[in-house]
Design an enzyme around this catalytic site. Structure first.
Site, PDB file in Angstrom:
ATOM      1  N   SER A 319       0.806  -1.216   0.000  1.00 36.16           N
ATOM      2  CA  SER A 319       0.000   0.000   0.000  1.00 36.16           C
ATOM      3  C   SER A 319       0.844   1.273   0.000  1.00 36.16           C
ATOM      4  CB  SER A 319      -0.972  -0.054   1.182  1.00 36.16           C
ATOM      5  OG  SER A 319      -2.088   0.744   0.929  1.00 36.16           O
ATOM      6  N   LYS A 344      -1.330  -3.851  -3.119  1.00 35.31           N
ATOM      7  CA  LYS A 344      -2.593  -3.246  -2.680  1.00 35.31           C
ATOM      8  C   LYS A 344      -2.696  -1.844  -3.257  1.00 35.31           C
ATOM      9  CE  LYS A 344      -5.641  -1.968   1.060  1.00 35.31           C
ATOM     10  NZ  LYS A 344      -5.782  -0.565   0.670  1.00 35.31           N
ATOM     11  N   GLN A 348      -8.965   3.619   1.452  1.00 36.30           N
ATOM     12  CA  GLN A 348     -10.228   3.569   2.187  1.00 36.30           C
ATOM     13  C   GLN A 348     -10.495   4.871   2.947  1.00 36.30           C
ATOM     14  OE1 GLN A 348      -8.003   0.774   2.236  1.00 36.30           O
ATOM     15  NE2 GLN A 348      -9.356   0.088   0.597  1.00 36.30           N
TER      16      GLN A 348
END
Length: 489
Positions: A319, A344, A348
């Site tokens: 990420s 990833k 969010q």
């Protein structure tokens, strides 16, 4: 605890301690970053409420949901808990997204999290995600009990203290894994490449809050600085800037940024770090929303640093770490050393629902400076380097001693450990050969163990202890050695 502080704390719990691995916006929209950190927090709840109030009245689909609610409530043979119907409907909607990062926390679960905020920096210290409906380790946190116990990226946690996690959502599972300092938890773990589940005993402890570590090395007469980032939390960018300034004042001639085992964290912090390296003529990162609209983020610096930089990464880099690696390579032209990253590529946002419950929803894709989406693909290194094979060996649980002419993954791990410690087991394919027996006998003799040629729990324990020490010895870190070598080529 007021709502702004509470939700900020939850983000830290999830992003740094033990939660859904990934990159978080916090509770601000991904737009021009003109707010101070204090202003961000002050505006966070209002922005979340605005996001949560977008559904239109009179939507025929919502009328259908309302009709189903009434039919079930008034006609079901089984007694109906209306609140459970509502919770189930919300959970069902999220389930249809088939997105492990979009999850719902009901009021009760949120209260449990809130009650543990004061001890939120206690637990096992591993970043986890939901992969194929299984709680999966993204990476253990540096210096944490999880790292000490040998948890590895991609380990799948099947049971906690004998209780199956099947059917639980991520947060329900996290609540079972977390706990107070000094308490013990036993995890049943399925590890890729290992035929039988492993049992991992972990004593919970305080989780290290530092996320930035520095070191220096001399390579061919040149001074190299090393900055390791273990996660991206609220103070990471600030601490990184201080560390970099100190290294530059100390006269470094090159820099290695180490994001191995870094599971990600806050989008804003990785962005602030990259603004120190990527010139303003290239985007740092791009973000695409559900409508396909793309926002690009830039720095305001004119040129790159006047010294070389390499980034070292591995399969535990996820990420926000991947945002950093991608930008440093595509926009900065720097080498990436190590192995392929986790993969990833989503972001969010946490949305309070107004009654104490919360939805964490995937709202954006992040794209590399060149517009690539690395989700479920990862980022390949430009210089591929694996650690020695013994770095990847697994703990061996011995019920009956392993002996000559047996086969299996446990024997394969023992053989790799013996080889890593300088013994000669012959083959390393899991068959307990005569040469393996001789290597075991030599090892037992060298370490004052009963010389039986069989691998008992005592022999396996000693092997594991010595391998762990060897893994922790920086002299055996091939990836860092190569990153430093590449730096001044």
């Amino acid at each position: 605890m007021n709502i702004k502080t509470r939700y900020a704390a939850i983000i830290v719990v999830l992003a740094v301690l033990l939660g859904a691995g990934g990159t978080y916006i916090g509770m601000q929209y991904l737009g021009a970053d003109t707010e101070t950190p204090a202003e961000r927090l002050a505006n966070a709840s209002q922005k979340a409420e605005n996001l949560g109030g977008t559904s239109a009245e009179g939507d025929p689909n919502l009328k259908k949901v309302d009709q189903a609610f009434d039919i079930i409530k008034n006609n079901a043979l089984k007694d109906v808990d209306q609140q459970q119907l509502v919770e189930g409907a919300i959970q069902g909607m999220l389930d249809t997204l088939e997105d492990p990062y979009s999850v719902y926390m009901d009021k009760k679960t949120m209260e449990q999290f809130n009650q543990t905020i004061e001890s939120s920096f206690q637990g096992i210290g591993a970043e986890v995600s939901m992969v194929n409906d299984t709680v999966t380790v993204v990476a253990p946190i540096k210096g944490s009990p999880a790292e000490e116990a040998g948890l590895k990226p991609n380990d799948q946690i099947l049971k906690v203290d004998g209780e199956s996690l099947k059917g639980l959502d991520l947060y329900e599972a996290v609540l079972k894994i977390r706990g107070e300092k000094g308490s013990e938890v036993t995890l049943k773990v399925d590890r890729p490449g290992v035929s039988e589940p492993l049992t991992v005993d972990i004593v919970r402890d305080k989780i290290p809050l530092e996320t930035v570590y520095t070191d220096t090395k001399t390579v061919e007469g040149k001074k190299a600085g090393i900055i390791e980032i273990t996660s991206f939390s609220e103070k990471t960018a600030e601490d990184f800037k201080k560390a970099l300034t100190k290294l530059e004042n100390d006269g470094i001639e090159g820099l290695v940024i180490d994001v191995r085992g870094n599971p990600g964290g806050l989008f804003t912090d990785v962005q602030e770090i990259l603004k120190q390296f990527i010139p303003k003529d290239h985007p740092i990162v791009q973000v695409k929303n559900s409508k396909g609209e793309v926002s690009k983020y830039y720095s305001d610096i004119e040129s790159k640093k006047d010294y070389p930089i390499t980034v070292v990464m591995d399969e535990g880099s996820a990420s926000a770490s991947e945002i950093l690696a991608a930008a440093m390579h595509e926009a900065g032209g720097y080498e990436l050393v190590g192995t392929k990253t986790f993969g990833k590529g989503t972001v969010q946002q946490t949305v309070p629902m107004g009654d104490g419950s919360t939805i964490k929803l995937t709202l954006f894709k992040w794209l590399t400076p060149e517009g690539n989406w690395i989700h479920e693909k990862g980022i390949n290194p430009t210089v591929k380097v694996k650690q020695p094979d013994y770095f990847y060996t697994n703990p061996v649980e011995i019920e009956e001693p392993l002996t000559y002419n047996q086969n299996g993954d446990k024997i394969k791990s023992i053989q790799e450990m013996l080889k890593g410690l300088g013994y000669k087991p012959g083959r390393t394919d899991g068959y307990f050969s005569e040469e393996t027996k001789e290597a075991v006998e030599k090892f037992q003799s060298d370490h004052q163990l009963d010389v039986t040629g069989k691998v008992s729990s005592e022999t396996a324990g000693k092997l594991e202890e010595l391998i762990v020490n060897k893994v922790r010895d920086e002299k055996n870190d091939r990836q860092m050695k190569k990153a430093l070598e590449v730096l001044f080529q």
